[in-house]
Design a protein around this motif. Structure first.
Motif, PDB file in Angstrom:
ATOM      1  N   ARG A 144       0.189  -1.026  -0.064  1.00 49.13           N
ATOM      2  CA  ARG A 144       0.062  -0.115   0.182  1.00 49.13           C
ATOM      3  C   ARG A 144       0.787   1.098  -0.652  1.00 49.13           C
ATOM      4  O   ARG A 144       2.039   1.638   1.270  1.00 49.13           O
ATOM      5  CB  ARG A 144      -1.145   0.475   1.289  1.00 49.13           C
ATOM      6  CG  ARG A 144      -1.608  -0.730   0.932  1.00 49.13           C
ATOM      7  CD  ARG A 144      -3.231  -0.933   0.149  1.00 49.13           C
ATOM      8  NE  ARG A 144      -3.322   0.544   0.247  1.00 49.13           N
ATOM      9  CZ  ARG A 144      -4.791   0.787   0.330  1.00 49.13           C
ATOM     10  NH1 ARG A 144      -5.853  -0.181   0.396  1.00 49.13           N
ATOM     11  NH2 ARG A 144      -5.458   2.300   0.762  1.00 49.13           N
ATOM     12  N   GLU A 173     -11.334  -4.558 -10.411  1.00 49.92           N
ATOM     13  CA  GLU A 173     -10.388  -3.945  -9.922  1.00 49.92           C
ATOM     14  C   GLU A 173      -8.901  -4.467  -9.927  1.00 49.92           C
ATOM     15  O   GLU A 173      -8.416  -4.039  -9.385  1.00 49.92           O
ATOM     16  CB  GLU A 173     -11.442  -5.155  -7.866  1.00 49.92           C
ATOM     17  CG  GLU A 173     -12.262  -3.872  -7.465  1.00 49.92           C
ATOM     18  CD  GLU A 173     -11.751  -2.797  -7.090  1.00 49.92           C
ATOM     19  OE1 GLU A 173     -10.765  -2.061  -7.870  1.00 49.92           O
ATOM     20  OE2 GLU A 173     -12.620  -1.635  -7.211  1.00 49.92           O
ATOM     21  N   GLU A 226      -5.938  -1.985 -10.250  1.00 46.85           N
ATOM     22  CA  GLU A 226      -4.798  -1.750  -8.888  1.00 46.85           C
ATOM     23  C   GLU A 226      -3.991  -3.154  -9.320  1.00 46.85           C
ATOM     24  O   GLU A 226      -2.613  -1.847  -9.090  1.00 46.85           O
ATOM     25  CB  GLU A 226      -5.879  -2.411  -7.717  1.00 46.85           C
ATOM     26  CG  GLU A 226      -6.850  -1.956  -6.481  1.00 46.85           C
ATOM     27  CD  GLU A 226      -6.988  -2.714  -5.679  1.00 46.85           C
ATOM     28  OE1 GLU A 226      -6.481  -3.263  -5.122  1.00 46.85           O
ATOM     29  OE2 GLU A 226      -8.292  -2.248  -5.492  1.00 46.85           O
ATOM     30  N   GLU A 246      -3.005   2.276  -6.052  1.00 53.00           N
ATOM     31  CA  GLU A 246      -2.779   1.987  -4.682  1.00 53.00           C
ATOM     32  C   GLU A 246      -2.067   1.572  -3.998  1.00 53.00           C
ATOM     33  O   GLU A 246      -1.572   1.405  -2.831  1.00 53.00           O
ATOM     34  CB  GLU A 246      -4.332   0.774  -4.586  1.00 53.00           C
ATOM     35  CG  GLU A 246      -5.454   1.739  -4.725  1.00 53.00           C
ATOM     36  CD  GLU A 246      -7.027   1.015  -4.366  1.00 53.00           C
ATOM     37  OE1 GLU A 246      -6.905   0.421  -3.207  1.00 53.00           O
ATOM     38  OE2 GLU A 246      -8.101   1.318  -4.660  1.00 53.00           O
ATOM     39  N   PHE A 247      -0.846   0.791  -4.751  1.00 53.97           N
ATOM     40  CA  PHE A 247      -0.501  -0.375  -4.527  1.00 53.97           C
ATOM     41  C   PHE A 247       1.465   0.837  -5.122  1.00 53.97           C
ATOM     42  O   PHE A 247       1.751   1.129  -6.513  1.00 53.97           O
ATOM     43  CB  PHE A 247      -0.247  -1.913  -4.922  1.00 53.97           C
ATOM     44  CG  PHE A 247      -0.807  -2.004  -4.391  1.00 53.97           C
ATOM     45  CD1 PHE A 247      -1.504  -2.198  -3.382  1.00 53.97           C
ATOM     46  CD2 PHE A 247      -2.106  -3.106  -5.543  1.00 53.97           C
ATOM     47  CE1 PHE A 247      -2.251  -2.827  -2.926  1.00 53.97           C
ATOM     48  CE2 PHE A 247      -2.377  -3.918  -4.787  1.00 53.97           C
ATOM     49  CZ  PHE A 247      -3.489  -3.777  -3.892  1.00 53.97           C
ATOM     50  N   GLY A 260     -11.177  -4.159  -4.163  1.00 54.52           N
ATOM     51  CA  GLY A 260     -12.138  -3.203  -4.558  1.00 54.52           C
ATOM     52  C   GLY A 260     -14.000  -3.111  -4.098  1.00 54.52           C
ATOM     53  O   GLY A 260     -14.535  -4.004  -3.997  1.00 54.52           O
ATOM     54  N   HIS A 286      -4.933   6.712  -9.970  1.00 53.05           N
ATOM     55  CA  HIS A 286      -4.395   7.066  -8.436  1.00 53.05           C
ATOM     56  C   HIS A 286      -4.326   5.475  -8.446  1.00 53.05           C
ATOM     57  O   HIS A 286      -5.455   4.756  -7.687  1.00 53.05           O
ATOM     58  CB  HIS A 286      -6.099   7.071  -8.249  1.00 53.05           C
ATOM     59  CG  HIS A 286      -6.764   8.139  -8.143  1.00 53.05           C
ATOM     60  ND1 HIS A 286      -6.896   9.735  -7.681  1.00 53.05           N
ATOM     61  CD2 HIS A 286      -7.799   8.734  -9.214  1.00 53.05           C
ATOM     62  CE1 HIS A 286      -6.844  10.788  -8.724  1.00 53.05           C
ATOM     63  NE2 HIS A 286      -7.566  10.580  -9.355  1.00 53.05           N
TER      64      HIS A 286
END
Length: 157
Positions: A29, A56, A60, A121-122, A41, A119
């Motif tokens: 994260r 998702e 991601e 996440e990881f 998600g 955006h």
């Protein structure tokens, strides 16, 4: 003051993405030291959970190169720890109710693009042994990860 026990759970999907050699994808994260997790998600209104997990994964992990092999038979839940109640998701939920899927990765490592969306996440990722998932999880997700490690072991072979 909100009675957190009366708040609903947020509907969510999760992906246990298996590599060809039976290991699973975990992402680190962004901005949370030592927080490794599986892709997951929210389910959009009217969205089928099977469609949501593939969406998702693409959002991601940056790839759609996966096939659903199976799913956990039930919905798994976790409650947020007190420090996150009222903060996460605008304080509207007490935790998440999740439908988990086992997916086979059909691509190559180069197909994983954490920066594919605006955006991310990881900030990093790796393949790990399924049995190692619970030790990598944050405390409030550890029980779910232990359940997945046990129930999805058949897909690691």
């Amino acid at each position: 003051m909100t009675d957190h026990a009366s708040l609903p759970y947020r509907l969510n999907v999760g992906a246990v993405l298996f590599s060809p050699d039976g290991r699973v994808f975990v992402g680190k994260r962004i901005g949370v030291p030592d927080a490794w997790q599986l892709p997951q998600g929210g389910i959009d209104a009217g969205e089928d959970p099977r469609e949501a997990v593939l969406r998702e994964l693409e959002e991601e992990v940056g790839t759609g190169k996966a096939e659903i092999m199976g799913e956990h038979p039930g919905w798994l839940r976790y409650d947020l720890p007190p420090a996150l109640l009222g903060v996460a998701w605008g304080g509207k939920y007490r935790g998440q109710k999740q439908k988990w899927y086992a997916l086979r990765f059909t691509g190559r490592d180069e197909d994983i693009r954490l920066d594919a969306h605006a955006h991310p996440e990881f900030e990093d990722w790796k393949w790990v042994n399924l049995a190692d998932l619970p030790a990598l999880a944050v405390a409030f997700k550890r029980e779910i990860y232990a359940t997945l490690a046990r129930d999805f072991a058949v897909y690691a072979k």
